[in-house]
Motif scaffolding. Structure first.
Motif, PDB file in Angstrom:
ATOM      1  N   ALA A 159       0.840  -1.202   0.000  1.00 48.09           N
ATOM      2  CA  ALA A 159       0.000   0.000   0.000  1.00 48.09           C
ATOM      3  C   ALA A 159       0.873   1.249   0.000  1.00 48.09           C
ATOM      4  CB  ALA A 159      -0.946  -0.007   1.202  1.00 48.09           C
ATOM      5  N   ALA A 160       1.945   1.202   0.814  1.00 47.42           N
ATOM      6  CA  ALA A 160       2.840   2.360   0.907  1.00 47.42           C
ATOM      7  C   ALA A 160       3.538   2.599  -0.436  1.00 47.42           C
ATOM      8  CB  ALA A 160       3.870   2.145   2.019  1.00 47.42           C
ATOM      9  N   ARG A 161       3.941   1.499  -1.077  1.00 47.21           N
ATOM     10  CA  ARG A 161       4.610   1.662  -2.376  1.00 47.21           C
ATOM     11  C   ARG A 161       3.680   2.285  -3.415  1.00 47.21           C
ATOM     12  NH1 ARG A 161       7.035  -3.166  -0.974  1.00 47.21           N
ATOM     13  NH2 ARG A 161       5.572  -4.447  -2.155  1.00 47.21           N
ATOM     14  N   LEU A 162       2.381   2.031  -3.239  1.00 45.15           N
ATOM     15  CA  LEU A 162       1.416   2.601  -4.190  1.00 45.15           C
ATOM     16  C   LEU A 162       0.971   3.998  -3.770  1.00 45.15           C
ATOM     17  CD1 LEU A 162      -0.758  -0.583  -4.904  1.00 45.15           C
ATOM     18  CD2 LEU A 162       0.955   0.454  -6.394  1.00 45.15           C
ATOM     19  N   GLY A 163       1.627   4.549  -2.771  1.00 48.33           N
ATOM     20  CA  GLY A 163       1.372   5.940  -2.435  1.00 48.33           C
ATOM     21  C   GLY A 163       0.566   6.189  -1.172  1.00 48.33           C
ATOM     22  N   THR A 164       0.137   5.118  -0.491  1.00 41.72           N
ATOM     23  CA  THR A 164      -0.610   5.315   0.752  1.00 41.72           C
ATOM     24  C   THR A 164       0.304   5.957   1.795  1.00 41.72           C
ATOM     25  OG1 THR A 164      -2.037   3.445   0.322  1.00 41.72           O
ATOM     26  CG2 THR A 164      -1.835   4.134   2.620  1.00 41.72           C
ATOM     27  N   ARG A 165      -0.241   6.928   2.486  1.00 41.99           N
ATOM     28  CA  ARG A 165       0.517   7.565   3.561  1.00 41.99           C
ATOM     29  C   ARG A 165       0.222   6.794   4.843  1.00 41.99           C
ATOM     30  NH1 ARG A 165      -1.088  13.216   5.955  1.00 41.99           N
ATOM     31  NH2 ARG A 165       0.644  13.541   7.390  1.00 41.99           N
ATOM     32  N   ILE A 166       1.257   6.298   5.481  1.00 42.99           N
ATOM     33  CA  ILE A 166       1.055   5.482   6.670  1.00 42.99           C
ATOM     34  C   ILE A 166       1.668   6.174   7.875  1.00 42.99           C
ATOM     35  CG2 ILE A 166       1.603   3.262   7.754  1.00 42.99           C
ATOM     36  CD1 ILE A 166       1.224   2.029   4.965  1.00 42.99           C
ATOM     37  N   ILE A 167       0.818   6.433   8.861  1.00 44.74           N
ATOM     38  CA  ILE A 167       1.279   7.106  10.070  1.00 44.74           C
ATOM     39  C   ILE A 167       1.199   6.093  11.202  1.00 44.74           C
ATOM     40  CG2 ILE A 167       0.850   9.001  11.688  1.00 44.74           C
ATOM     41  CD1 ILE A 167      -0.516  10.498   9.354  1.00 44.74           C
ATOM     42  N   GLU A 168       2.349   5.690  11.741  1.00 45.56           N
ATOM     43  CA  GLU A 168       2.354   4.715  12.825  1.00 45.56           C
ATOM     44  C   GLU A 168       2.793   5.386  14.122  1.00 45.56           C
ATOM     45  OE1 GLU A 168       3.659   0.490  11.368  1.00 45.56           O
ATOM     46  OE2 GLU A 168       4.611   1.946  10.061  1.00 45.56           O
ATOM     47  N   GLY A 169       2.336   4.820  15.234  1.00 49.95           N
ATOM     48  CA  GLY A 169       2.749   5.332  16.541  1.00 49.95           C
ATOM     49  C   GLY A 169       1.956   6.561  16.979  1.00 49.95           C
ATOM     50  N   VAL A 170       0.875   6.865  16.293  1.00 46.83           N
ATOM     51  CA  VAL A 170       0.035   8.006  16.679  1.00 46.83           C
ATOM     52  C   VAL A 170      -1.432   7.563  16.665  1.00 46.83           C
ATOM     53  CG1 VAL A 170      -0.569  10.398  16.199  1.00 46.83           C
ATOM     54  CG2 VAL A 170       1.670   9.535  15.502  1.00 46.83           C
ATOM     55  N   ALA A 171      -2.124   7.810  17.745  1.00 48.91           N
ATOM     56  CA  ALA A 171      -3.529   7.401  17.828  1.00 48.91           C
ATOM     57  C   ALA A 171      -4.433   8.490  17.254  1.00 48.91           C
ATOM     58  CB  ALA A 171      -3.908   7.124  19.275  1.00 48.91           C
ATOM     59  N   VAL A 172      -5.573   8.037  16.740  1.00 55.38           N
ATOM     60  CA  VAL A 172      -6.624   8.987  16.361  1.00 55.38           C
ATOM     61  C   VAL A 172      -7.446   9.240  17.617  1.00 55.38           C
ATOM     62  CG1 VAL A 172      -8.708   9.347  14.974  1.00 55.38           C
ATOM     63  CG2 VAL A 172      -6.712   8.220  13.965  1.00 55.38           C
ATOM     64  N   ARG A 173      -7.515  10.482  18.032  1.00 55.80           N
ATOM     65  CA  ARG A 173      -8.251  10.830  19.252  1.00 55.80           C
ATOM     66  C   ARG A 173      -9.754  10.919  19.001  1.00 55.80           C
ATOM     67  NH1 ARG A 173      -5.497   9.016  22.248  1.00 55.80           N
ATOM     68  NH2 ARG A 173      -3.663   9.851  23.267  1.00 55.80           N
ATOM     69  N   GLY A 174     -10.114  11.420  17.819  1.00 48.11           N
ATOM     70  CA  GLY A 174     -11.537  11.541  17.541  1.00 48.11           C
ATOM     71  C   GLY A 174     -11.777  11.911  16.084  1.00 48.11           C
ATOM     72  N   VAL A 175     -13.000  11.632  15.627  1.00 49.11           N
ATOM     73  CA  VAL A 175     -13.361  12.045  14.269  1.00 49.11           C
ATOM     74  C   VAL A 175     -14.690  12.803  14.324  1.00 49.11           C
ATOM     75  CG1 VAL A 175     -12.150  10.272  12.952  1.00 49.11           C
ATOM     76  CG2 VAL A 175     -14.417   9.769  13.867  1.00 49.11           C
ATOM     77  N   ALA A 176     -14.830  13.786  13.474  1.00 49.74           N
ATOM     78  CA  ALA A 176     -16.089  14.543  13.410  1.00 49.74           C
ATOM     79  C   ALA A 176     -16.325  14.926  11.957  1.00 49.74           C
ATOM     80  CB  ALA A 176     -16.000  15.797  14.274  1.00 49.74           C
ATOM     81  N   ARG A 177     -17.599  14.984  11.571  1.00 52.06           N
ATOM     82  CA  ARG A 177     -17.927  15.261  10.187  1.00 52.06           C
ATOM     83  C   ARG A 177     -18.639  16.606  10.100  1.00 52.06           C
ATOM     84  NH1 ARG A 177     -21.956  13.737   6.513  1.00 52.06           N
ATOM     85  NH2 ARG A 177     -21.165  13.291   4.423  1.00 52.06           N
ATOM     86  N   SER A 178     -18.185  17.371   9.139  1.00 51.02           N
ATOM     87  CA  SER A 178     -18.810  18.684   8.953  1.00 51.02           C
ATOM     88  C   SER A 178     -18.677  19.073   7.486  1.00 51.02           C
ATOM     89  CB  SER A 178     -18.112  19.702   9.872  1.00 51.02           C
ATOM     90  OG  SER A 178     -18.342  20.994   9.409  1.00 51.02           O
ATOM     91  N   GLY A 179     -19.785  19.509   6.900  1.00 53.01           N
ATOM     92  CA  GLY A 179     -19.779  19.903   5.501  1.00 53.01           C
ATOM     93  C   GLY A 179     -19.341  18.795   4.570  1.00 53.01           C
ATOM     94  N   GLY A 180     -19.688  17.556   4.957  1.00 53.06           N
ATOM     95  CA  GLY A 180     -19.356  16.421   4.100  1.00 53.06           C
ATOM     96  C   GLY A 180     -17.911  15.974   4.204  1.00 53.06           C
TER      97      GLY A 180
END
Lengths: 374, 479, 100
Positions: A159-180
């Protein structure tokens, strides 16, 4: 703030597979993993690549996934340690054999023929060291096993070789949706934006689901595995048992792996899983009973990984019932490894084409909505 | 002391379980037992003493006390105080689990048992730092500590051409002990980096006031008088075809080769942290001593409640300090168990701490002077890092570069590094440091092998019989 | 080779190494007794078949794995040699295997 087309939360096999299949379709993906890829259940499971014995609703996905496993090297540029020597559930009695026959009939009824009955002679030919009391079993000849962490890493790296950005060692604290647009806040303060989010956060996935108003009764558990010293080769298929929980296999290097879903102690808040040796005693007895040659084998390691289990034992796969632009893939309840390739693929289809031909209704998160029986 | 012959004789629970019968464990168990704690001392060896006082009550060198030196025989007093105590003692046993809840799994002679402890003191001592050089897995190469163990336990020494190589106080002690036994070495190849002297000089004043100086100088003088010492050795190789034949080394930029029947390697000792780590105790990277040690306070208390560490297993400080730290851990255990009134613990600890401070004074100098060179701590090319699975430094570095492997736990899946029978005990430091070197970061960023029970191999049959009642076991025996 | 110092005494005992008679002194470990009997290579590795000898003698390295009275992969440095003990080296790939 940085953007992507899709944000994947969780770098287990399912997250990495989703990322890879999206990247293959040219989608810009960012994957965020709080530890490192494959840290928990995806990296430390028994590696069973198994259609045998699956719940009926999972069989279509499992059969489709097996097609991807057969060309896993083409998909990931790595063989993932996949070997196909069959999986057998051993019958220890006539009662067990009757269960085998009933199961085969049910699978045939559902339209699949990969599970077959074998008698004592064939069982002994396939597993010569099996105890004399075993009378036969159920086999799925095309099944096998792979190396879990290696597999996750292969999906990640491709996935990384195909351009996916991979962030390891960092948690997602929260997600929120606004304006799509979804905005994810990371533990280091960074914020990421994407129109689509894939929640593949394993034992932590319920927190994200609850935050968007669709709580799931997820239980964090810690299935354990033991590995022994090297023994002379005596077993090529992966074996289980009809009336006991077991997953037992021997690697080409001679070491054996003993699992079966015996649970240690999971502590998702502290991100640790502890081994409970008392619970392993029964696991050890099963192996000793079915393979007496293992009696004096030395256990050199045991470990546990954190995994999420749903009340009905089926995963949650597919779109959110409350929020557009959110897809779930979690709750694999100790048997998600084999499904990794296909679920990533069908999520990519859902995201890019808006539909999939695979039957995923049984896995809808809506089944846990208030008022619906779990 | 009440010696128990088998695990069946153990009680189901103890106030205090002490693991390891070296100076820290002996002092701790004796003192805790005297203070009223129902104490069990478990040890892997057949007799008390640990490695430093190995076989102190049973060595065949009893008639030749001069050989091992006065420091060794101070162990007799520790062993006899323990023998006079009321503690239970299980020798020749393997502790394969200490859970954070202080459930202890142990085995002896093929039988396993789980017992509970209200308090645990791990006194698991030190290991010799791994010394990965080309050819170090060949027969003929062993640790200098192993040679010393042969001397202590069997009164035996190596014959033929023997080369001693490395760095550290123990190297000189072992050389002096061999000389006292009438056996010399072909050469001592001193790998102490010359640049270390600069760093060590800063610690000189406190070292001058420490008890180590006089002892050290005497040893060095004696050894240098009788054995050829090559200083400033920057590379070492054990050569041979299936067995050691020669040692090749570089000193002062020149490469030389000497014939050798035995090569004994040593470059200091590091804490044996596997058990503490598997119990969930947090580890910290000690950049001065270049090792992991359990995070612990002045009483030895780790990050896990009720589990303490004492002695060199808590950080290298030597035998005398180990006994003192064992006593401090005992006081803390007694206090935690409610067996000491008021501030008795602090009062009784004060003189111990004072003595401890004297031993601590010289430590900084020794640590700085004998800090091994990175080239001897990391593996490269074809040099084996993980001896069990025969994984080379080159393979580890390639996995870091090509497969994005960030730490030792991820490495296991690709190379089986650390997955052999030693469970990463021997290679743990080498692997952490080699990955760190390849990534250009500190070992603190790379981490250590994640360890879980069993911390020592246990048979399937032993695990299988664990939670069975006596009736179950009898039924199996009859069936 | 390793030798006991000349003035070392102790009770002699007999054991076997790969079926051949050998002598040791009471209190010695199996690993020490092998070295003193001139048997240095106690096993070959399962990975490459390379010869190995006892390395640390203190239970850490697992190099001194031998078969003792039929039980394989025992750490020779942690077992005290006994009169009549049967010690087998683990030389040759696949020697210590199934059925033991």
């Amino acid at each position: 703030m940085t953007g992507a087309d899709v944000l994947v939360i969780g770098g287990g096999l399912h997250g990495c597979s989703a990322a890879l299949h999206l990247a293959l379709k040219g989608v810009a993906v960012t994957l965020v993993e709080k530890d490192y890829v494959g840290r928990h259940a995806s990296g430390v499971n028994a590696g069973g690549v198994r259609r045998l014995g699956r719940a009926l609703p999972e069989i279509p996905l499992s059969v489709a996934s097996m097609e991807l496993w057969r060309r896993i090297e083409e998909l990931t540029d790595d063989d993932c340690g996949f070997e196909s020597h069959g999986q057998i559930k051993i019958a220890e009695s006539e009662e067990d054999l009757a269960k085998c026959r009933a199961r085969r009939a049910a699978v045939m009824e559902a339209g699949f023929a990969h599970e077959e009955i074998i008698g004592q002679d064939e069982l002994r030919a396939l597993a010569p060291a099996v105890s004399d009391h075993c009378v036969g079993g159920l086999i799925s000849r095309g099944d096998g096993a792979a190396l879990p962490f290696r597999t996750v890493q292969a999906f990640r790296n491709k996935a990384a070789r195909l351009g996916t950005r991979i962030i390891e060692g960092v948690a997602v604290r929260g997600v929120a949706r606004s304006g799509g647009i979804w905005t994810a806040t990371l533990a280091d303060g960074r914020r990421l934006q994407a129109p689509v989010v894939v929640n593949s956060a394993g034992a932590w996935a319920d927190r994200f689901a609850a935050a968007v108003g669709e709580p799931v009764p997820l239980e964090a558990v810690a299935p354990m595995l033991m590995i022994t010293e090297r023994r002379a080769p005596f077993l090529t298929p992966v074996v289980g048992a009809m009336s006991r929980t077991l997953s037992f296999k021997q690697f080409p290097n001679g070491t054996t792996l003993i699992g079966g879903g015996y649970l240690g102690r999971a502590d998702p808040d502290r991100n640790v899983a502890a081994v409970d040796v008392r619970a392993l005693a029964e696991n050890a007895r099963t192996v000793r009973d079915l393979f007496p040659v293992m009696r004096d084998a030395q256990i050199v390691r045991a470990w546990a990984g954190i995994e999420a289990r749903t009340p009905d034992g089926l995963p949650v796969i597919g779109p959110s019932a409350t929020e557009p632009g959110l897809l779930h893939s979690f709750g694999y309840s100790l048997h998600g490894f084999q499904l990794g390739p296909i679920v990533g693929s069908l999520l990519a289809e859902l995201i890019v084409h808006g539909r999939t031909n695979l039957p995923i209704e049984p896995f809808s998160i809506a089944r846990f909505a208030a008022g619906r029986p779990a | 002391m009440i010696e128990l012959g088998q695990v069946a004789h153990l009680d189901a629970s103890y106030d205090l379980v002490v693991i390891g019968a070296g100076p820290a464990g002996l002092a701790c168990a004796a003192q805790a037992s005297a203070g009223g704690a129902r104490t069990l001392l478990v040890d892997e060896n057949a007799a008390p003493g640990g490695q430093i006082y190995r076989s102190v009550g049973a060595t065949p060198l009893r008639a030749r006390r001069d050989i091992l030196g006065a420091d060794y025989w101070t162990g007799e007093e520790l062993a006899s105080s323990f023998a006079a105590s009321g503690a239970a003692y299980l020798a020749g046993a393997t502790v394969w689990q200490v859970s954070p809840e202080r459930e202890i799994g142990l085995s002896k002679d093929g039988s396993a048992r789980l017992i509970d402890a209200r308090h645990v003191v791990m006194a698991t001592g030190a290991l010799e730092r791994p010394f990965p050089i080309p050819g170090w897995t060949q027969p003929g190469v062993m640790t200098a500590g192993a040679a010393q163990i042969l001397l202590k336990t069997a009164g035996a020494t190596a014959t033929g051409r023997v080369v001693l190589a490395g760095s550290g106080p123990l190297l000189w002690l072992i050389a002096a002990q061999s000389l006292a036994a009438g056996r010399s070495f072909s050469a001592i190849l001193d790998t102490t980096p010359k640049a270390n002297w600069t760093a060590a000089l800063a610690h000189l004043p406190s070292f001058l006031a420490s008890p180590y100086l006089a002892k050290g100088l005497k040893l060095l003088r004696r050894v240098r008088r009788e054995i050829a010492v090559v200083s400033g050795v920057t590379a070492l190789e054990a050569e041979g075809d299936g067995r050691l034949e020669r040692v090749r080394y570089v000193a002062g930029g020149e490469t030389r080769t000497i014939g050798a029947d035995h090569l004994f390697l040593h470059q200091g000792v590091t804490p044996n942290v596997n058990m503490a780590s598997a119990a969930g105790c947090e580890l910290v990277w000690d950049d001065l001593q270049l090792c992991w040690r359990p995070k612990a306070d002045a009483w030895g208390r780790t990050s896990v409640p009720g589990i303490a560490v004492a002695g060199d297993g808590a950080g290298i400080a030597g035998a005398e300090a180990a006994a003192l730290r064992g006593s401090l851990a005992a006081l803390d255990a007694l206090d935690a168990l409610g067996l000491l009134p008021g501030d008795e613990k602090t009062r009784r600890a004060a003189p111990l701490r004072k003595t401890l401070a004297r031993y601590d004074r010289g430590r900084g100098f020794l640590d700085a002077l004998y800090r091994p060179a990175k080239s001897f701590r990391t593996a490269d090319g074809d040099t084996i890092a993980c001896r069990c699975e025969e994984v080379t430094g080159g393979q580890i570095r390639a996995a870091v570069a090509d497969l994005h492997v960030a730490g030792p736990n991820q490495l296991k899946s690709f190379l089986r590094c650390g997955m052999g029978p030693c469970q990463g005990r021997l290679c743990g430091l080498t692997v952490s440091e080699t990955i760190a070197d390849a990534r250009g970061v500190s070992p603190a960023d790379v981490g250590y092998y994640r360890l879980r029970s069993p911390v020592k191999p246990i048979t399937l049959a032993e695990i299988a019989t664990l939670d069975q009642t006596e009736a179950d076991v009898k039924a199996v025996a009859r069936g | 080779m390793f030798q006991r110092l000349p003035d070392i005494r102790g009770d002699a005992l007999s054991f076997t190494i790969d079926g051949k008679a050998a002598q040791a002194r009471a209190g010695e470990t199996v690993a020490s007794a092998l070295l003193l009997a001139g048997v240095e290579t106690c096993r070959t590795t399962p990975v490459s078949g390379a010869p190995r000898a006892p390395y640390c003698l203190m239970g850490v390295c697992f190099e001194c794995l031998v078969t003792i009275d039929g039980r394989g992969n025992q750490q020779g440095c942690l077992v005290t040699v006994q009169d009549g003990m049967r010690v087998e080296t683990q030389i040759g790939r696949g020697k210590r295997e199934l059925g033991r």
